[in-house]
Design a protein around this motif. Structure first.
Motif, PDB file in Angstrom:
ATOM      1  N   GLU A 139      34.694  45.245  53.006  1.00 45.90           N
ATOM      2  CA  GLU A 139      34.165  43.903  52.704  1.00 45.90           C
ATOM      3  C   GLU A 139      34.578  43.458  51.302  1.00 45.90           C
ATOM      4  OE1 GLU A 139      30.028  44.433  53.284  1.00 45.90           O
ATOM      5  OE2 GLU A 139      30.107  44.184  55.474  1.00 45.90           O
ATOM      6  N   ARG A 140      34.515  44.389  50.355  1.00 40.34           N
ATOM      7  CA  ARG A 140      34.908  44.054  48.986  1.00 40.34           C
ATOM      8  C   ARG A 140      36.403  43.733  48.919  1.00 40.34           C
ATOM      9  NH1 ARG A 140      33.871  41.578  44.381  1.00 40.34           N
ATOM     10  NH2 ARG A 140      34.756  42.629  42.552  1.00 40.34           N
ATOM     11  N   HIS A 141      37.210  44.513  49.636  1.00 40.01           N
ATOM     12  CA  HIS A 141      38.651  44.287  49.675  1.00 40.01           C
ATOM     13  C   HIS A 141      38.960  42.904  50.265  1.00 40.01           C
ATOM     14  CE1 HIS A 141      42.707  44.596  51.496  1.00 40.01           C
ATOM     15  NE2 HIS A 141      42.994  45.228  50.354  1.00 40.01           N
ATOM     16  N   LYS A 159      44.487  46.533  44.572  1.00 42.43           N
ATOM     17  CA  LYS A 159      45.353  47.703  44.744  1.00 42.43           C
ATOM     18  C   LYS A 159      44.566  49.003  44.641  1.00 42.43           C
ATOM     19  CE  LYS A 159      49.637  45.535  43.126  1.00 42.43           C
ATOM     20  NZ  LYS A 159      50.697  45.516  42.081  1.00 42.43           N
ATOM     21  N   ALA A 160      43.613  49.033  43.698  1.00 42.40           N
ATOM     22  CA  ALA A 160      42.792  50.234  43.550  1.00 42.40           C
ATOM     23  C   ALA A 160      41.958  50.474  44.804  1.00 42.40           C
ATOM     24  CB  ALA A 160      41.894  50.100  42.320  1.00 42.40           C
ATOM     25  N   LEU A 161      41.416  49.404  45.392  1.00 38.14           N
ATOM     26  CA  LEU A 161      40.631  49.535  46.623  1.00 38.14           C
ATOM     27  C   LEU A 161      41.507  50.007  47.781  1.00 38.14           C
ATOM     28  CD1 LEU A 161      38.406  46.316  46.425  1.00 38.14           C
ATOM     29  CD2 LEU A 161      37.662  48.671  46.091  1.00 38.14           C
ATOM     30  N   GLU A 162      42.724  49.469  47.859  1.00 33.29           N
ATOM     31  CA  GLU A 162      43.634  49.882  48.924  1.00 33.29           C
ATOM     32  C   GLU A 162      44.005  51.355  48.796  1.00 33.29           C
ATOM     33  OE1 GLU A 162      46.779  47.101  48.436  1.00 33.29           O
ATOM     34  OE2 GLU A 162      45.817  45.539  49.669  1.00 33.29           O
ATOM     35  N   GLN A 163      44.197  51.795  47.548  1.00 31.07           N
ATOM     36  CA  GLN A 163      44.498  53.202  47.319  1.00 31.07           C
ATOM     37  C   GLN A 163      43.336  54.081  47.769  1.00 31.07           C
ATOM     38  OE1 GLN A 163      47.327  54.462  46.275  1.00 31.07           O
ATOM     39  NE2 GLN A 163      46.642  56.589  46.139  1.00 31.07           N
ATOM     40  N   GLU A 164      42.120  53.631  47.453  1.00 33.60           N
ATOM     41  CA  GLU A 164      40.936  54.400  47.852  1.00 33.60           C
ATOM     42  C   GLU A 164      40.780  54.426  49.372  1.00 33.60           C
ATOM     43  OE1 GLU A 164      36.076  54.469  47.088  1.00 33.60           O
ATOM     44  OE2 GLU A 164      37.362  53.086  45.953  1.00 33.60           O
ATOM     45  N   LEU A 194      42.233  40.794  39.245  1.00 32.64           N
ATOM     46  CA  LEU A 194      41.740  40.925  40.620  1.00 32.64           C
ATOM     47  C   LEU A 194      42.738  41.682  41.494  1.00 32.64           C
ATOM     48  CD1 LEU A 194      40.197  37.398  41.346  1.00 32.64           C
ATOM     49  CD2 LEU A 194      38.966  39.530  40.962  1.00 32.64           C
ATOM     50  N   GLU A 195      44.022  41.382  41.291  1.00 34.76           N
ATOM     51  CA  GLU A 195      45.047  42.062  42.082  1.00 34.76           C
ATOM     52  C   GLU A 195      45.059  43.561  41.808  1.00 34.76           C
ATOM     53  OE1 GLU A 195      48.395  38.565  42.709  1.00 34.76           O
ATOM     54  OE2 GLU A 195      48.467  39.814  40.911  1.00 34.76           O
ATOM     55  N   GLN A 196      44.851  43.933  40.545  1.00 32.13           N
ATOM     56  CA  GLN A 196      44.787  45.359  40.217  1.00 32.13           C
ATOM     57  C   GLN A 196      43.601  46.021  40.906  1.00 32.13           C
ATOM     58  OE1 GLN A 196      46.982  47.267  38.521  1.00 32.13           O
ATOM     59  NE2 GLN A 196      48.283  45.440  38.481  1.00 32.13           N
ATOM     60  N   ASN A 249      40.622  39.734  48.243  1.00 30.53           N
ATOM     61  CA  ASN A 249      41.856  39.163  48.774  1.00 30.53           C
ATOM     62  C   ASN A 249      41.740  37.657  48.937  1.00 30.53           C
ATOM     63  OD1 ASN A 249      44.243  40.571  49.168  1.00 30.53           O
ATOM     64  ND2 ASN A 249      43.402  41.760  50.862  1.00 30.53           N
ATOM     65  N   GLU A 250      40.594  37.212  49.467  1.00 27.88           N
ATOM     66  CA  GLU A 250      40.364  35.783  49.659  1.00 27.88           C
ATOM     67  C   GLU A 250      40.356  35.051  48.322  1.00 27.88           C
ATOM     68  OE1 GLU A 250      36.748  35.561  51.830  1.00 27.88           O
ATOM     69  OE2 GLU A 250      37.671  36.028  53.771  1.00 27.88           O
ATOM     70  N   GLN A 251      39.723  35.664  47.314  1.00 31.95           N
ATOM     71  CA  GLN A 251      39.688  35.055  45.983  1.00 31.95           C
ATOM     72  C   GLN A 251      41.099  34.900  45.417  1.00 31.95           C
ATOM     73  OE1 GLN A 251      36.947  36.664  43.092  1.00 31.95           O
ATOM     74  NE2 GLN A 251      35.465  37.219  44.675  1.00 31.95           N
ATOM     75  N   VAL A 252      41.912  35.953  45.558  1.00 36.49           N
ATOM     76  CA  VAL A 252      43.279  35.906  45.037  1.00 36.49           C
ATOM     77  C   VAL A 252      44.075  34.807  45.728  1.00 36.49           C
ATOM     78  CG1 VAL A 252      45.462  37.169  44.899  1.00 36.49           C
ATOM     79  CG2 VAL A 252      43.309  38.314  44.310  1.00 36.49           C
ATOM     80  N   LEU A 253      43.916  34.711  47.057  1.00 37.40           N
ATOM     81  CA  LEU A 253      44.637  33.680  47.802  1.00 37.40           C
ATOM     82  C   LEU A 253      44.210  32.282  47.374  1.00 37.40           C
ATOM     83  CD1 LEU A 253      44.657  35.227  51.405  1.00 37.40           C
ATOM     84  CD2 LEU A 253      46.614  34.936  49.882  1.00 37.40           C
ATOM     85  N   MET A 254      42.903  32.089  47.190  1.00 34.97           N
ATOM     86  CA  MET A 254      42.391  30.778  46.780  1.00 34.97           C
ATOM     87  C   MET A 254      42.878  30.403  45.389  1.00 34.97           C
ATOM     88  SD  MET A 254      38.476  30.898  48.197  1.00 34.97           S
ATOM     89  CE  MET A 254      38.051  29.400  47.324  1.00 34.97           C
ATOM     90  N   MET A 255      43.035  31.393  44.519  1.00 35.64           N
ATOM     91  CA  MET A 255      43.436  31.112  43.133  1.00 35.64           C
ATOM     92  C   MET A 255      44.935  30.904  42.997  1.00 35.64           C
ATOM     93  SD  MET A 255      41.088  33.775  40.990  1.00 35.64           S
ATOM     94  CE  MET A 255      39.301  33.612  40.905  1.00 35.64           C
ATOM     95  N   GLY A 256      45.701  31.231  44.033  1.00 40.05           N
ATOM     96  CA  GLY A 256      47.147  31.058  43.952  1.00 40.05           C
ATOM     97  C   GLY A 256      47.849  32.350  43.620  1.00 40.05           C
ATOM     98  N   ALA A 257      48.033  33.184  44.616  1.00 37.66           N
ATOM     99  CA  ALA A 257      48.589  34.510  44.377  1.00 37.66           C
ATOM    100  C   ALA A 257      50.096  34.481  44.216  1.00 37.66           C
ATOM    101  CB  ALA A 257      48.208  35.447  45.534  1.00 37.66           C
ATOM    102  N   THR A 258      50.754  33.454  44.726  1.00 31.58           N
ATOM    103  CA  THR A 258      52.213  33.404  44.689  1.00 31.58           C
ATOM    104  C   THR A 258      52.680  32.131  43.998  1.00 31.58           C
ATOM    105  OG1 THR A 258      52.254  32.332  46.859  1.00 31.58           O
ATOM    106  CG2 THR A 258      52.414  34.736  46.822  1.00 31.58           C
ATOM    107  N   GLY A 259      53.980  32.101  43.696  1.00 34.78           N
ATOM    108  CA  GLY A 259      54.575  30.905  43.101  1.00 34.78           C
ATOM    109  C   GLY A 259      54.194  30.667  41.659  1.00 34.78           C
ATOM    110  N   ARG A 260      53.793  31.721  40.948  1.00 33.63           N
ATOM    111  CA  ARG A 260      53.349  31.512  39.559  1.00 33.63           C
ATOM    112  C   ARG A 260      54.476  31.042  38.662  1.00 33.63           C
ATOM    113  NH1 ARG A 260      50.353  37.239  39.597  1.00 33.63           N
ATOM    114  NH2 ARG A 260      48.785  36.718  41.141  1.00 33.63           N
TER     115      ARG A 260
END
Length: 649
Positions: free
Chosen positions: A122-124, A100-105, A95-97, A128-139
């Motif tokens: 909207e897709r971006h 990044k691809a959407l941000e580049q576009e 999802l993070e990849q 982003n919300e999905q990544v945050l909910m799944m735990g984007a940091t502290g892995r």
């Protein structure tokens, strides 16, 4: 929620399930119980989609995830333990990849007012919300916490998974599953490869787990501590109890007693009706009443009594021959492997009639000490000797695997049977649930449970006054464990048991040797007394109230006298700290929610092209809100880790 409707499954021509219907609700804690072969593991496989049912439907809400841990598996790959555990986050990394691809576009396009650009934003936002909910940091922190909870040391993290035994590789698979945090967690015998400390850690982890847990286990204490609902599978049907295992046992016995009472009443009623019919069958004046009773019998729905398995191993150990007062003695005993010290400077005396349990984390030396006791390891330092006339009976942790696979079941026992036991080989094997059809089976084709029973049968044939049992309950069902425990309670010799099964140890031993940090500590008391003292001792260490390291022979029994008072005070302090940590998490979550609402409103204004969105102040405020959310997410992650660490510590 998972909805199971009219589920039917057949196996080798017999029905495992027949029109079974029930629901698995969000946050349920369910234990699946039933005799071996009832279909518990099959049901888990169907729920996770690895096996198809004959008929019926399994309905799961869209987007809900299911994680499944089988009893055995062969992990693949040559990654390190840390790298393999981190693969649990592969879906987040994908999802993070994409983000990044959407941000580049977005940086390359200039058609800000087009419908496609709005869709891009909207897709971006959604991803982003999905990544945050799944735990984007502290892995990394999550991975280390889970691996340490399951017994791995820091120095193990960068070792290849392939270097570890199958049991430790299964721990890595369990770690990956816990890190993914699926909505539905399906666990098939998760404690098989865990020590007591790791089992307790897993209990605490599951207690605060946000999703649903469905598990199969032969560990009564684990079931009682984790589950709040029990589903019994018997004779193709299920019975659903809103209670843990101990509560289920009581209710199940009451149910079967009620069924027997109903059956007895019905049989009496049937006998009376049949007697009336037989008496007045040929009397014309009673013809109407006779026909009425015949129809009554035809329409009567017969009471069914659930099948109760009578299969259980039956045996008792031979009387223990006399031995000297001192069974075993060690002075300054030590053992190391490849430069790693397992334990050192150990002194002990084991007296005749002692009943000891070896406990502690895996890898601390319990099995090593057992092998020294029985003579399988002789390259140790210090002194060790057995007492006068000591005869050893030994059940190794891999005893079942040590059987000769080319021999038949009968040959395995007949080859070691001597004297009066020779004519009783078939009877002995019958006591361990091997019938005539099993006697000519090769050992290689037996199941794990069958091999374990055969290994116990071998142990029975040799008289001993010192029994050393290393994980004897592996692969045994609850009934067989009860029979083994009862036989050991009647055993008249000296007993040493290595086990992680708390229910099995309770009442069986009166002294524990705790293997920890290269030393062995003696504790006189029951397993649950020991675990309570160990928990309080660990809490003291966390609070910084104890700094000195205990000596190798120091007992922790001194803490027992004030267990009740300390338990109460520690519980109050713990609850206070938990409330504080939960409040911190909740406060940050509320702030994040408020900020994200403001961001969403401004993004809607951008999408509509409102006039004020062209103002510099508008974008400055918009960017500040996003910066605030990133900061708050970091605070939320730290607060959540602190809460999880304290709750599961």
């Amino acid at each position: 929620m998972i909805s199971i409707n009219n589920l039917s499954v057949q196996f080798t021509g017999q029905s495992l399930f027949e029109n079974v219907t029930f629901n698995i609700n969000d946050k349920d804690r369910i234990g699946l119980v039933g005799k071996n072969g009832a279909g518990k593991s099959t049901l888990l496989k169907i729920l996770c989609g690895r096996q198809q049912q004959e008929s019926g439907t399994i309905i799961r809400a869209a987007g809900q995830t299911v994680g499944y841990l089988p009893q055995e598996m062969v992990p693949q790959g040559y990654k390190s333990v840390r790298e393999e555990a981190l693969t649990a986050f592969d879906h987040i990394m994908a999802l993070e990849q994409e983000v990044k691809a959407l941000e580049q576009e977005m940086t390359q396009r200039t058609d800000y007012e087009s419908a496609s650009y709005t869709h891009l934003i909207e897709r971006h936002t959604e991803l982003n919300e999905q990544v945050l909910m799944m735990g984007a940091t502290g892995r990394e922190e999550q991975v280390e916490r889970i691996l340490q909870g399951l017994g791995f040391r820091q120095e193990d993290f960068d070792r290849p998974v392939a270097e570890f035994s199958g049991g430790w590789q299964m721990r890595v698979e369990l770690a990956k599953l816990l890190l993914r945090r699926p909505d539905f967690l399906l666990l098939d015998e998760p404690t098989n490869h865990l020590d007591i400390v790791s089992i307790q850690w897993l209990e605490h982890f599951l207690d605060s787990y946000a999703g649903t847990v469905v598990l199969v286990s032969h560990d009564r204490t684990f079931l009682d501590n984790v589950t709040t609902r029990t589903i019994e599978i018997t004779a193709g049907r299920i019975y659903d109890y809103k209670t843990n295992y101990s509560g289920y046992v009581q209710l199940m016995q009451e149910r079967r007693a009620s069924q027997m009472a109903q059956l007895t009443h019905q049989q009496r009623e049937v006998a009376q009706i049949e007697a009336f019919i037989e008496r007045f069958r040929y009397k014309a004046t009673k013809a109407k009443q006779v026909q009425s009773r015949i129809k009554m019998l035809e329409k009567m729905e017969m009471v069914n009594v659930d099948e109760v398995s009578a299969e259980s191993i039956r045996f008792n150990f031979l009387p223990a021959p006399h031995s000297g007062k001192v069974v075993a003695e060690a002075k300054n005993l030590g053992k190391a492997y490849d430069g790693h010290t397992v334990f050192d400077h150990i002194d002990f005396i084991i007296s005749r009639g002692a009943r000891l349990a070896f406990v502690g984390k895996n890898g601390e030396g319990k099995s090593t000490m057992a092998k020294i006791l029985v003579g399988d390891i002789v390259d140790y330092t210090g002194e060790f000797r057995l007492g006068h006339q000591v005869q050893i009976g030994y059940y190794a942790q891999n005893q079942a695997a040590m059987l000769d696979g080319s021999k038949t079941v009968f040959q395995t026992i007949d080859d070691i049977a001597t004297g009066d036991a020779r004519p009783k080989v078939r009877s002995i094997l019958g006591g361990f649930l091997f019938d005539e059809d099993d006697l000519d089976k090769r050992v290689a084709v037996l199941s794990g449970g069958e091999k374990a029973r055969l290994a116990l049968a071998k142990l029975l044939l040799s008289p001993s006054n010192l029994l050393v049992l290393d994980e004897p309950t592996n692969h045994l069902d609850m009934d067989s464990k009860d029979v083994l425990k009862n036989a050991l309670l009647q055993y008249t010799g000296t007993l040493i048991v290595v086990s992680h099964d708390r229910d099995f140890l309770q009442g069986l031993t009166d002294t524990l040797y705790e293997f920890r940090d290269g030393s062995v500590r003696e504790f006189r008391g029951d397993i649950f007394d020991f675990l309570e003292c160990r928990r309080l001792a660990d809490l003291k260490e966390l609070d910084g109230t104890r700094h000195e390291k205990p000596s190798a022979t120091q007992s922790i029994e001194s803490g027992r006298s004030s267990v009740g008072k300390e338990n109460y005070l520690q519980s109050k302090e713990r609850e206070k700290e938990l409330r504080k940590l939960r409040s911190a998490v909740q406060r940050v979550e509320q702030e994040i929610e408020a900020k994200e609402q403001l961001i969403a409103e401004r993004e809607a204004m951008i999408a509509r092209g409102d006039a004020q969105t062209a103002e510099a102040a508008f974008y400055a405020e918009y960017q500040q809100l996003k910066t605030d959310v990133e900061r708050l997410v970091g605070e939320w992650e730290e607060a959540t880790i602190a809460l999880d660490s304290f709750a599961n510590g």
